[in-house]
Design a protein around this motif. Structure first.
Motif, mmCIF file in Angstrom:
data_model
loop_
_atom_site.group_PDB
_atom_site.id
_atom_site.type_symbol
_atom_site.label_atom_id
_atom_site.label_comp_id
_atom_site.label_asym_id
_atom_site.label_seq_id
_atom_site.Cartn_x
_atom_site.Cartn_y
_atom_site.Cartn_z
ATOM 1 N N VAL A 121 60.486 -9.609 27.431
ATOM 2 C CA VAL A 121 61.108 -10.215 28.608
ATOM 3 C C VAL A 121 60.766 -9.425 29.873
ATOM 4 C CG1 VAL A 121 63.321 -10.724 29.709
ATOM 5 C CG2 VAL A 121 62.962 -11.310 27.310
ATOM 6 N N TYR A 128 63.653 -16.256 27.993
ATOM 7 C CA TYR A 128 64.352 -15.958 26.740
ATOM 8 C C TYR A 128 63.886 -16.893 25.628
ATOM 9 C CZ TYR A 128 67.657 -13.020 29.331
ATOM 10 O OH TYR A 128 68.228 -12.033 30.097
ATOM 11 N N ARG A 139 67.762 -17.532 20.173
ATOM 12 C CA ARG A 139 67.926 -16.974 21.509
ATOM 13 C C ARG A 139 69.098 -16.001 21.588
ATOM 14 N NH1 ARG A 139 67.823 -19.512 27.271
ATOM 15 N NH2 ARG A 139 69.670 -18.500 28.115
ATOM 16 N N MET A 143 69.051 -12.098 22.823
ATOM 17 C CA MET A 143 69.836 -11.558 23.925
ATOM 18 C C MET A 143 70.704 -10.401 23.472
ATOM 19 S SD MET A 143 70.639 -14.824 26.282
ATOM 20 C CE MET A 143 71.058 -13.740 27.643
ATOM 21 N N SER A 144 71.201 -10.467 22.253
ATOM 22 C CA SER A 144 72.034 -9.348 21.842
ATOM 23 C C SER A 144 71.162 -8.113 21.582
ATOM 24 C CB SER A 144 72.930 -9.721 20.658
ATOM 25 O OG SER A 144 72.231 -9.628 19.463
ATOM 26 N N ILE A 146 68.489 -7.393 23.378
ATOM 27 C CA ILE A 146 68.210 -6.876 24.719
ATOM 28 C C ILE A 146 69.423 -6.112 25.247
ATOM 29 C CG2 ILE A 146 67.785 -7.547 27.122
ATOM 30 C CD1 ILE A 146 66.061 -9.826 26.057
ATOM 31 N N SER A 147 70.595 -6.696 25.003
ATOM 32 C CA SER A 147 71.816 -6.056 25.470
ATOM 33 C C SER A 147 72.000 -4.691 24.818
ATOM 34 C CB SER A 147 73.005 -6.978 25.166
ATOM 35 O OG SER A 147 74.202 -6.292 25.373
ATOM 36 N N ARG A 150 69.556 -2.199 26.324
ATOM 37 C CA ARG A 150 69.902 -1.703 27.664
ATOM 38 C C ARG A 150 71.093 -0.759 27.616
ATOM 39 N NH1 ARG A 150 68.303 -6.945 30.566
ATOM 40 N NH2 ARG A 150 66.165 -6.423 31.149
ATOM 41 N N ARG A 151 72.048 -1.072 26.751
ATOM 42 C CA ARG A 151 73.206 -0.181 26.646
ATOM 43 C C ARG A 151 72.807 1.183 26.096
ATOM 44 N NH1 ARG A 151 77.811 -2.288 27.985
ATOM 45 N NH2 ARG A 151 77.744 -4.534 28.364
ATOM 46 N N LYS A 154 71.057 3.104 28.790
ATOM 47 C CA LYS A 154 72.024 3.588 29.767
ATOM 48 C C LYS A 154 72.782 4.785 29.219
ATOM 49 C CE LYS A 154 76.194 2.186 32.280
ATOM 50 N NZ LYS A 154 77.063 3.152 31.584
ATOM 51 N N GLN B 4 83.899 -10.737 25.335
ATOM 52 C CA GLN B 4 82.982 -9.625 25.618
ATOM 53 C C GLN B 4 81.506 -10.004 25.425
ATOM 54 O OE1 GLN B 4 83.523 -6.578 26.914
ATOM 55 N NE2 GLN B 4 81.309 -6.304 26.789
ATOM 56 N N ASP B 8 78.517 -10.196 28.109
ATOM 57 C CA ASP B 8 77.311 -9.413 27.881
ATOM 58 C C ASP B 8 76.056 -10.244 28.068
ATOM 59 O OD1 ASP B 8 77.583 -6.737 27.302
ATOM 60 O OD2 ASP B 8 76.353 -7.006 25.489
ATOM 61 N N VAL B 9 76.097 -11.442 27.515
ATOM 62 C CA VAL B 9 74.961 -12.353 27.626
ATOM 63 C C VAL B 9 74.705 -12.689 29.094
ATOM 64 C CG1 VAL B 9 74.270 -14.736 27.210
ATOM 65 C CG2 VAL B 9 75.096 -13.330 25.311
ATOM 66 N N ILE B 11 75.505 -10.872 31.668
ATOM 67 C CA ILE B 11 74.991 -9.682 32.350
ATOM 68 C C ILE B 11 73.485 -9.553 32.152
ATOM 69 C CG2 ILE B 11 74.954 -7.151 32.229
ATOM 70 C CD1 ILE B 11 77.961 -7.188 31.943
ATOM 71 N N GLN B 12 73.044 -9.725 30.903
ATOM 72 C CA GLN B 12 71.606 -9.616 30.642
ATOM 73 C C GLN B 12 70.840 -10.707 31.395
ATOM 74 O OE1 GLN B 12 70.729 -6.876 29.320
ATOM 75 N NE2 GLN B 12 72.871 -6.452 28.773
ATOM 76 N N ALA B 13 71.391 -11.922 31.352
ATOM 77 C CA ALA B 13 70.711 -13.036 32.014
ATOM 78 C C ALA B 13 70.600 -12.783 33.520
ATOM 79 C CB ALA B 13 71.458 -14.342 31.745
ATOM 80 N N ILE B 15 70.482 -9.773 34.958
ATOM 81 C CA ILE B 15 69.490 -8.707 35.152
ATOM 82 C C ILE B 15 68.077 -9.281 35.081
ATOM 83 C CG2 ILE B 15 68.488 -6.632 34.109
ATOM 84 C CD1 ILE B 15 71.296 -5.805 33.265
ATOM 85 N N ASP B 16 67.870 -10.215 34.162
ATOM 86 C CA ASP B 16 66.526 -10.763 33.973
ATOM 87 C C ASP B 16 66.247 -11.972 34.871
ATOM 88 O OD1 ASP B 16 65.539 -8.988 31.987
ATOM 89 O OD2 ASP B 16 66.909 -9.919 30.547
ATOM 90 N N GLU B 40 79.108 -0.696 35.182
ATOM 91 C CA GLU B 40 78.162 -0.713 34.075
ATOM 92 C C GLU B 40 76.979 -1.627 34.381
ATOM 93 O OE1 GLU B 40 80.312 -0.306 29.849
ATOM 94 O OE2 GLU B 40 79.595 -2.294 30.349
ATOM 95 N N MET B 44 72.991 -0.714 34.797
ATOM 96 C CA MET B 44 71.950 -1.319 33.959
ATOM 97 C C MET B 44 70.927 -2.049 34.808
ATOM 98 S SD MET B 44 73.446 -2.656 30.318
ATOM 99 C CE MET B 44 75.013 -3.322 30.828
#
Lengths: 169, 250
Positions: A121, A128, A139, A143-144, A146-147, A150-151, A154, B4, B8-9, B11-13, B15-16, B40, B44
């Motif tokens: 990505v 995605y 999908r 995404m999980s 990718i999440s 990133r976590r 970080k 949650q 999270d999904v 947030i990623q979307a 960012i991208d 947070e 990120m």
């Protein structure tokens, strides 16, 4: 109407190279990987179905090539970014450069499935949906991953104290 | 939406840059009310932007140059690569690679069977409702029935490792012989067919590749059995799948 093979190829060359760079983290290696990928694509051109977009097909090819031939044969050992004066000029602050070195070395340490998802990505510039298709996963799973990637990045930076330097400054 | 995972999904979307307007609103609402999540998210986002900006951008001339090089060497380099890889792989598939891709030119029985397999796959692959006569849910029945009709025991190989699952099978005539067709599908919706017939001369023949009209056909013979695998995938996964099937049907 989809564009022709040649036009689509031209459109995605830059992203493919950037993806190759992010896999190998070396300009020469990225050149080689892209060239290998293009040679393979040109030979297999007859197998490409014109109704499908070209970029995900080429990206899949590059990832397979990298996994099967490159990493196994260790043709280009992964270069440490410290050596690389390879970070482009716009990122000039010393803190950023330090942090980037740390981020990229943490990217290399991510579980493969998370790294694959993230780089498809971020550097290959796939949507995605396209990235999920390349990895043959839903999908939501993409995404999980990718999440989580990133976590993880970080929290590694948080733990490294690099941010402290930044905030003291 | 405060779940949650859902946040999270989003947030990623965000960012991208793959977030819709309404999702963006949802996210902003949530971030307004949850400063720690906002912190947070910002961190990120900052790292993601830094990462993205750190990937060099090649010049267009450089890319054209690489492309031209690939175009020049694509037809020439291939035999060398093949020779090198042959040393690494077991005989079967590597030998298959050595045979030039033909468009069904040779008039051997292998080539005839491959032609037949290509035609059968092309005909049934587009069938949405009736790609097969007997569905995979009746696997045992399918295998018994086809074995009886072929006059020798045949199983539908399990291709789970390769991402393909059995849809089902059907019976077809090839000349005056019965042929079994098994069709498989992966989550991308790609379909491949395996055709098998029994009662040929007792010979062995390693993998032969035929490319024609959108499909790649890999054919081989094993004693009295003759097989063809047809699909629109690349040689790489197809060869591996053929090898996998070959291993299961010995």
């Amino acid at each position: 109407m989809l564009k022709s093979f040649d036009t689509q190829l031209e459109d995605c060359l830059s992203d493919l190279w950037r993806y190759a760079w992010s896999l190998t983290r070396d300009r020469d290696a990225a050149d080689d990987l892209l060239q290998d990928c293009l040679e393979r694509a040109l030979r297999k051109r007859s197998l490409w179905l014109p109704v499908r977009p070209l970029k995900p097909w080429l990206t899949t090819m590059m990832l397979n090539l990298y996994r099967d031939d490159w990493r196994r044969n260790n043709r280009h050992p992964l270069v440490d970014l410290e050596k690389a004066g390879d970070i482009p000029a716009p990122i000039s602050s010393a803190e950023d450069r330090l942090e980037l070195q740390a981020i990229w070395s943490n990217v290399a340490k991510l579980p493969q499935e998370q790294r694959d998802a993230l780089l498809l990505v971020v550097s290959a510039g796939l949507s995605y949906a396209e990235a999920a298709k390349v990895l043959n996963i839903p999908r939501g799973t993409l995404m999980s991953r990718i999440s989580r990637a990133r976590r993880k990045l970080k929290s590694e930076i948080d733990a490294s104290g690099l941010k402290k330097i930044r905030s003291i400054k | 939406m405060t779940n949650q995972n859902a946040i999270d999904v989003l947030i990623q979307a965000a960012i991208d840059g793959q977030i819709s307007k309404s999702e963006r609103k949802q996210l902003d609402n949530h971030l307004d009310q949850n400063p720690e999540v906002f912190a947070e998210y910002s961190e990120m986002l900052r790292q993601a932007d830094l990462l993205r900006a750190s990937i060099p951008i090649p010049s267009p001339e450089h890319l054209l140059n690489l492309r031209a090089k690939a175009e020049r060497s694509a037809p020439l380099k291939q035999p060398m690569r093949m020779a090198a890889s042959a040393a690494l792989f077991a005989v079967g598939i590597a030998l298959g690679n050595f045979f030039p891709v033909s468009s069904f030119s040779a008039s051997s029985s292998t080539s005839n069977f491959a032609k037949h397999a290509h035609a059968a796959h092309s005909l049934y692959v587009t069938e949405v409702l009736h790609p097969v006569e007997v569905a995979a849910s009746e696997r045992d029945h399918l295998q018994t029935w086809l074995s009886n009709r072929l006059g020798a025991a045949i199983i539908a190989p399990k291709l789970g490792d390769t991402g393909f699952t059995l849809i089902g099978g059907r019976l077809l005539p090839t000349g005056n012989q019965a042929t079994a067709l098994f069709m498989y599908e992966n989550t991308n919706g790609d379909r491949i067919s395996l055709l098998a017939t029994h009662g040929q001369n007792d010979t062995k023949q390693s993998f032969r590749f035929h490319e024609a009209k959108d499909y790649l056909t890999i054919s081989w013979r094993d004693g009295p059995w003759q097989y063809s695998l047809v699909g629109s995938l690349d040689r790489d996964p197809m060869g591996k799948i053929a090898k996998n099937i070959h291993g299961q049907l010995i």
